[in-house]
Design a protein around this motif. Structure first.
Motif, PDB file in Angstrom:
ATOM      1  N   LEU A 163       1.030  -0.833   0.336  1.00 58.64           N
ATOM      2  CA  LEU A 163       0.060   0.216  -0.344  1.00 58.64           C
ATOM      3  C   LEU A 163       0.471   1.187  -0.098  1.00 58.64           C
ATOM      4  O   LEU A 163       1.005   2.223  -0.774  1.00 58.64           O
ATOM      5  N   VAL A 164       1.963   1.130   0.531  1.00 57.93           N
ATOM      6  CA  VAL A 164       2.504   2.254   1.017  1.00 57.93           C
ATOM      7  C   VAL A 164       3.453   2.235  -0.355  1.00 57.93           C
ATOM      8  O   VAL A 164       3.684   3.583  -1.005  1.00 57.93           O
ATOM      9  N   GLU A 165       3.883   1.649  -1.074  1.00 54.03           N
ATOM     10  CA  GLU A 165       5.109   1.695  -2.686  1.00 54.03           C
ATOM     11  C   GLU A 165       3.378   1.876  -3.565  1.00 54.03           C
ATOM     12  O   GLU A 165       4.063   3.048  -4.304  1.00 54.03           O
ATOM     13  N   GLY A 166       2.552   1.494  -3.384  1.00 53.92           N
ATOM     14  CA  GLY A 166       1.845   2.231  -4.379  1.00 53.92           C
ATOM     15  C   GLY A 166       1.178   3.618  -3.799  1.00 53.92           C
ATOM     16  O   GLY A 166       1.298   4.148  -5.337  1.00 53.92           O
ATOM     17  N   GLU A 167       0.662   3.983  -3.535  1.00 51.81           N
ATOM     18  CA  GLU A 167       0.780   5.626  -2.709  1.00 51.81           C
ATOM     19  C   GLU A 167       2.725   6.128  -3.589  1.00 51.81           C
ATOM     20  O   GLU A 167       2.101   7.330  -4.159  1.00 51.81           O
ATOM     21  N   LEU A 168       3.036   5.987  -3.004  1.00 50.84           N
ATOM     22  CA  LEU A 168       4.479   6.371  -3.103  1.00 50.84           C
ATOM     23  C   LEU A 168       4.609   6.643  -5.176  1.00 50.84           C
ATOM     24  O   LEU A 168       5.119   7.620  -5.507  1.00 50.84           O
ATOM     25  N   ILE A 169       4.214   5.996  -5.535  1.00 46.59           N
ATOM     26  CA  ILE A 169       4.105   5.468  -6.742  1.00 46.59           C
ATOM     27  C   ILE A 169       3.737   6.578  -7.922  1.00 46.59           C
ATOM     28  O   ILE A 169       3.192   7.299  -8.343  1.00 46.59           O
ATOM     29  N   ALA A 216      -1.913   5.602   2.585  1.00 41.95           N
ATOM     30  CA  ALA A 216      -0.793   4.550   2.927  1.00 41.95           C
ATOM     31  C   ALA A 216      -1.808   3.988   3.897  1.00 41.95           C
ATOM     32  O   ALA A 216      -2.729   2.745   4.119  1.00 41.95           O
ATOM     33  N   PHE A 217      -1.234   4.324   5.005  1.00 39.19           N
ATOM     34  CA  PHE A 217      -1.916   3.713   6.529  1.00 39.19           C
ATOM     35  C   PHE A 217      -2.838   3.772   6.775  1.00 39.19           C
ATOM     36  O   PHE A 217      -3.646   3.227   7.466  1.00 39.19           O
TER      37      PHE A 217
END
Length: 544
Positions: A300-306, A372-373
């Motif tokens: 989730l964090v990686e998806g939001e950063l992208i 993401a959180f």
């Protein structure tokens, strides 16, 4: 895949070349024959796994070839797929032939050819045997029966479901339905090994491929093949290249992680319907060789950063607090220490600006990780104007328990907690200092601690409203407060303190840094303010 031998008997050189071109790269051993005589001789020699037979041949027909195959003991069980442009007219001739397992109408596409051949190989032995015995075949082969776990996602989220499987260290495939899209999470001992999706439109696939980082941009064609999770020959070829060290496995791992992150983000943007979890092992060779071993939170964090939308969380009148999850150990595999630090910083509500100042990050990164959180239900956004934080320091167990219970029942937007020991109080101040500090002023150890805090951190301590709890507030004067605490409290509450008195004091009193400069603390608004000559500190809930 294990190599299967396909014998093609067809007088058309174009068809022979077409079949060879499409089936050989798929891992099949293709043998070609231009007429019936040559085909029968080759069949006796190589004993093929399947014969792809043309219906119209020079001087004979496919039907006559099938009869000769049945009459030859070593070839009578070889399955045959008949191909013809005549379609229904040709099909009728083979009704009584036990060795004919399927029909392939001409012209056909590459996909139809491969699907027909693959299905024929999987079902051939069962069909030939059942047709010879005159028995029916089952509608579905390799049927797994009932799912180990299935149901609706109407009342809980995918994060809760994956947490459950993770805590149980389950291995299998979780399929989630969302509109026409089906997302498959392959799990190994509870952790996500790969994520695939079927039912995606070409526009959705192009949109995902268009967000590849520059280091992976050249792998866009590979992503379009791997995103569906098919074990096709091309994917098997990638695995062989990885085994031979021709392809960099780290690059492919990054591609599969990007794919998983984007599909997880897609899952959280859709209304999820039903789910099904099966414990059958996966046959996909790519993620078996390159398992992600990652958590949902990290994806989730990686998806939001992208691809995160900063505007979704960039709200000024908002604070964020961590949500406690009972009875589970949240998997954080793959989540970097940097982003874990943000989660740990949210023991008390904080705004984006406060987090930016505390962590020293760019605002964009803070808002994306927060988003993401929030999606994972680990962080809850709160309105900054919905209430002010306070902490009550009460070492007496009975009084602390009573006050905590009454605060839990109270209908208030103000956020607070009751702590009983010095370490817990120091931890609260270190993470996120409250706006109001309430303390038991009739306990010598507490008074000593307040005196030390006022001396060591005078500026920080002066910025909060200091509320003292004591059995008889009328006995105290400014001089006595100075002797006991080193300062005069802003508000005095009677002991035992009730939630009503405490919340009313918090609600009607502004912290010193927000009060007008000319207004001394002793004259701040209170429910019942004592006359200045009797008690300089404001008295709430008592009688002067």
């Amino acid at each position: 895949m294990s190599e299967k031998t396909i014998l093609v008997i067809d007088d058309s050189s174009t068809i022979r070349k077409l079949v060879d071109t499409h089936l050989s790269p798929a891992g099949y051993h293709v043998v070609l024959a231009a007429n019936a005589e040559e085909g029968l001789e080759i069949a006796k020699e190589i004993l093929p796994d399947l014969i792809l037979l043309d219906h119209q041949l020079p001087g004979t027909t496919g039907y006559e070839v099938c009869r000769q195959l049945v009459d030859t003991p070593e070839l009578c069980q070889v399955p045959v797929v008949v191909s013809s442009t005549l379609r229904k007219k040709a099909y009728a001739e083979y009704v009584e032939m036990d060795n004919v397992v399927d029909m392939l109408p001409k012209p056909y596409t590459e996909e139809l050819l491969r699907t027909t051949v693959g299905n024929a190989l999987d079902t051939a032995a069962m069909i030939v045997t059942s047709q010879a015995a005159g028995t029916a075949v089952p509608e579905v082969i390799h049927q797994t029966g009932e799912a180990a776990l299935s149901g609706s996602l109407a009342c809980f989220g995918i994060r809760e479901l994956l947490d459950f499987l993770n805590n149980g260290q389950k291995t299998g495939t979780l399929e989630v339905e969302a509109d026409r899209v089906r997302l498959r999470f392959h799990l190994g001992r509870g952790r996500i090994q790969a994520v695939y999706a079927t039912g995606l439109s070409s526009e959705q696939i192009e949109a995902i491929a268009g967000q590849l980082p520059a280091s992976l941009a050249t792998l866009a064609p590979v992503l379009k093949m791997t995103i569906g999770g098919r074990s096709c020959a091309e994917v098997d070829g990638f695995v062989q290249l990885l085994d031979q060290k021709v392809l960099d496995p780290r690059l492919m791992s990054k591609l599969l992680r990007f794919q998983a992150a984007m599909l997880v983000r897609l899952a959280f943007s859709k209304k999820l319907d039903a789910f099904r979890f099966e414990t059958t092992p996966s046959t996909n060779t790519l993620h078996q060789n390159l398992p992600l071993e990652i958590s949902l939170l990290a994806l989730l964090v990686e998806g939001e950063l992208i691809a995160g939308n900063v505007q979704e969380t960039a709200t000024e009148d908002r604070r964020y607090a961590r949500v406690a999850i009972r009875g589970q150990n949240l998997d954080r595999s793959g989540l970097g220490a940097r982003h874990l630090k943000l989660l740990q910083s949210l023991a008390e509500p904080r705004s984006v600006d406060e987090l930016v100042a505390a962590l020293g990050w760019q605002r964009e990164e803070v808002t994306q990780v927060l988003q993401a959180f929030v999606q994972a239900d680990l962080v809850q956004p709160q309105s900054a104007s919905s209430g002010t934080p306070f902490v009550v320091f009460e070492p007496d167990a009975a009084r602390a328990r009573t006050l905590r219970a009454s605060l839990d029942k109270a209908d208030s937007t103000h956020r607070g907690k009751v702590v009983r020991d010095r370490l817990a109080l120091q931890l609260v101040f270190k993470r996120n200092p409250p706006r109001h500090l309430v303390f038991a002023a009739d306990v010598p150890e507490v008074c000593q601690l307040m005196h030390q805090m006022a001396e060591r951190h005078p500026e920080a301590f002066a910025r909060i409203t200091r509320i003292a709890m004591i059995e008889d507030p009328r006995q105290m004067s400014d001089d006595l407060w100075q002797q006991r605490l080193g300062f005069v409290p802003d508000i005095v509450l009677p002991q035992p303190c009730t939630a009503t008195d405490l919340l009313e004091a918090v609600q009607t009193t502004k912290p010193p840094q927000q009060a007008p400069a000319q207004q001394p603390p002793a004259q701040q608004v209170s429910v019942q303010q004592a006359p200045a000559q009797q008690a300089p500190a404001a008295l709430v809930g008592g009688k002067a």
